[in-house]
Enzyme design. Structure first.
Site, PDB file in Angstrom:
ATOM      1  N   ASP A   1      58.366  27.877 -15.087  1.00 22.24           N
ATOM      2  CA  ASP A   1      59.275  27.328 -16.089  1.00 22.24           C
ATOM      3  C   ASP A   1      58.465  26.628 -17.182  1.00 22.24           C
ATOM      4  O   ASP A   1      57.619  27.253 -17.812  1.00 22.24           O
ATOM      5  CB  ASP A   1      60.277  26.408 -15.374  1.00 22.24           C
TER       6      ASP A   1
ATOM      7  N   HIS B   1      65.832  30.813  -9.425  1.00 20.32           N
ATOM      8  CA  HIS B   1      64.828  30.358 -10.387  1.00 20.32           C
ATOM      9  C   HIS B   1      63.728  29.524  -9.726  1.00 20.32           C
ATOM     10  O   HIS B   1      62.559  29.627 -10.115  1.00 20.32           O
ATOM     11  CB  HIS B   1      65.538  29.524 -11.460  1.00 20.32           C
TER      12      HIS B   1
END
Length: 295
Positions: free
Chosen positions: A110, A275
């Site tokens: 991320d 994620h």
């Protein structure tokens, strides 16, 4: 387990100065070739707890909190470069050097993956291998977002606004704001247990201005840096692995194609976990890192 540290009795905690007014909090564990792991949003270095414990058998694993996050320093946003990915990447290279490593393998998730991407472009002799988890380079990310499908990335647009309103809005409901992403982006809620979730929420609530500044830089100076590199034809010189969810199917872009424009030696894989891959499927991530370092 103390929920703010890598759960390994052999790990050590350090405070390393990387800039005039910035000291990073970092946890180091294991022995062997150096590997730096950079966390994402809305997290801290603790997201690597399973991966770091496994890879410590083969590597000196270095897990910092990025500037502006966790227990690292949070300088005031006095200009666009304070939280540019170029500046944060320089932090990482200086951190590794201070710990005795002039070159290292680098993995980021991320926001940490965007820092890792910039580090790999700006410091190719330092970054020997690079793994990026669930991102596109900043310039490609903005170009991929369009129409109503971009609503899933509403936070990018919120935190891109000038200083003031975004910070006030997020601080007014910090727990709800950051918890939204932990809930929406996780396929397996059990992967982030209550004590770890509480740590993430507290750490983010204490860092709202710097987190917003990090995102604001990605709507400005970071785009400029990526565009300059694209125009100059600069590419990643080292072996690269990218693991992503199938965001391309939802947003209409070719993720492998976008990454291929930046990396010649590329392994790209679409995964089925959520994620927060290092917590939802740590074995997958450790296997991919080991495969990357062997290339």
């Amino acid at each position: 387990m103390t929920p703010s540290t890598i759960p390994d009795s052999t790990s050590t905690e350090h405070r390393v100065r990387v800039d005039d007014d910035v000291t990073l909090n970092v946890r180091v564990t294991g022995t062997g070739s150096p590997l730096v792991l950079l966390h994402g949003f809305p997290q801290t270095h603790l997201m690597w707890r399973h991966v770091a414990a496994d890879l410590a058998a083969d590597h000196t694993v270095i897990c910092p909190d990025l500037r502006g996050y966790g227990a690292s320093d949070k300088p005031a946003e006095s200009g666009p470069d304070v939280y540019s990915k170029r500046t944060m990447a320089r932090d990482v290279v200086r951190l590794a050097a201070a710990l005795g490593h002039d070159s290292f393998a680098l993995a980021g998730h991320d926001r940490g993956a965007l820092v890792a991407f910039r580090a790999a472009l700006d410091h190719p002799t330092a970054v020997r291998r690079a793994l990026f988890l669930d991102v596109l380079p900043t310039l490609d990310m903005w170009e991929a977002l369009h129409g109503t499908s971009a609503a899933l990335a509403f936070h990018l647009y919120l935190m891109a606004q000038p200083p003031g309103l975004p910070e006030q809005m997020i601080q007014a409901c910090a727990d709800a704001f950051f918890a939204h992403f932990l809930d929406a982006w996780t396929n397996d809620p059990a992967a982030i247990p209550a004590e770890v979730r509480a740590h993430y929420l507290a750490a983010c609530a204490a860092a709202v201005p710097s987190i917003v500044a990090d995102y604001r830089a990605s709507a400005g100076v970071d785009v400029d840096h990526d565009r300059a590199d694209r125009q100059a034809g600069r590419r990643l010189a080292m072996p690269v692995t990218v693991l992503q969810q199938d965001w391309g199917a939802a947003l209409g872009y070719d993720a492998r194609g976008l990454w291929s424009a930046w990396a010649g030696d590329l392994r790209h894989r679409t995964v089925s976990c959520g994620h927060f891959m290092a917590e939802e499927d740590p074995q997958l991530i450790t296997d991919e890192i080991r495969a990357l370092t062997a290339r």
